[in-house]
Design a protein around this motif. Structure first.
Motif, PDB file in Angstrom:
ATOM      1  N   ASN A  81      41.193  50.251  41.026  1.00 29.15           N
ATOM      2  CA  ASN A  81      40.308  50.246  42.198  1.00 29.15           C
ATOM      3  C   ASN A  81      38.849  50.220  41.771  1.00 29.15           C
ATOM      4  O   ASN A  81      38.032  49.510  42.370  1.00 29.15           O
ATOM      5  N   LEU A 114      47.014  45.730  41.874  1.00 34.28           N
ATOM      6  CA  LEU A 114      46.279  45.626  43.130  1.00 34.28           C
ATOM      7  C   LEU A 114      46.069  44.159  43.474  1.00 34.28           C
ATOM      8  O   LEU A 114      45.863  43.327  42.587  1.00 34.28           O
ATOM      9  N   TYR A 171      43.454  41.691  45.680  1.00 37.81           N
ATOM     10  CA  TYR A 171      42.075  41.746  46.154  1.00 37.81           C
ATOM     11  C   TYR A 171      41.654  40.328  46.523  1.00 37.81           C
ATOM     12  O   TYR A 171      42.398  39.362  46.335  1.00 37.81           O
TER      13      TYR A 171
END
Length: 241
Positions: A134, A174, A176
């Protein structure tokens, strides 16, 4: 009929893109392409790695009539085509941790020493890795916003997508992305990415609708919109680590 479906889906994407994304006040920058990470990130991929997709592609899924395979040659690209015509490519880069000083620091802040043994099944380790990833995405977004200042002006709004937890092979990763929306209507650019970490390397998968790019892109926004959920499934089935 298929073309009409593409157009309708592309139009739906235009309506949905502003939802749930963070809008950055547009100012101007000199680049419309996918920028590199700041020099301090030392984001240098492994050299001479060949086309990694040839080794990691496992189960692939695609719309009816489409084909997905590693591209010919050594460039780290996965080709998406239909009826013998290439629709787009997806790029993967592998960045050794020992050259990623910023990410090493982000790991330490999350409670992981860079030389720590990896335990993929440990929930606490997964939480710590997600925290570090993150931070990586947020730093990237900050860099992108600065890059877009100057070239967009009041014509295009720059928006980032909230990172989402995803599976990248056996790794916790993740997703994005970011979008440039024209004030008068339409999409200037739309980027999708995945990032994951295996304890030694940072894996970055990316593709986009952006006419200024040469590779790692789709020529038509509606084709990228159609392929996006399939790319998510492909990423989850990669042979990683």
């Amino acid at each position: 009929m298929l073309r009409l479906y593409h157009v309708l889906l592309g139009g739906a994407l235009l309506l949905l893109l502003p939802l749930g994304i963070k809008v950055v006040s547009p100012r101007l920058s000199k680049t419309n392409g996918m920028p590199q990470q700041p020099q301090t990130s030392s984001l240098t991929p492994k050299s001479n790695q060949g086309n990694i997709w040839k080794n990691i592609l496992d189960q692939t899924t695609s719309p009816t009539g489409w084909q997905v395979a590693a591209c010919d040659g050594n460039a780290p690209l996965m080709c998406v085509s239909a009826n013998g015509r290439r629709l787009g490519t997806v790029e993967m880069r592998v960045y050794p941790l020992d050259k990623q000083q910023n990410f090493q620091n982000q790991l330490r802040k999350a409670g992981i020493e860079p030389d720590k043994n990896v335990d993929y099944q440990n929930p606490q380790y997964q939480i710590q890795v997600t925290t570090a990833l993150n931070a990586w995405v947020n730093d990237y977004y900050t860099f992108l916003a600065k890059e877009r200042q100057g070239s967009y002006g009041n014509r295009i709004g720059f928006s980032t997508h909230p990172p989402q937890k995803v599976q990248v092979g056996k790794l916790q990763g993740l997703s994005y992305g970011f979008t440039g929306l024209k004030v008068q209507g339409g999409v200037q650019e739309h980027h999708l990415g995945y990032v994951a970490f295996d304890g030694k390397n940072l894996y970055v998968i990316k593709t986009a609708f952006n006419p200024s790019l040469k590779t790692g892109k789709f020529d038509q926004l509606e084709n990228l919109a159609i392929f996006e959920p399939y790319l998510h499934a492909i990423a989850a089935n990669l042979r990683l680590p």
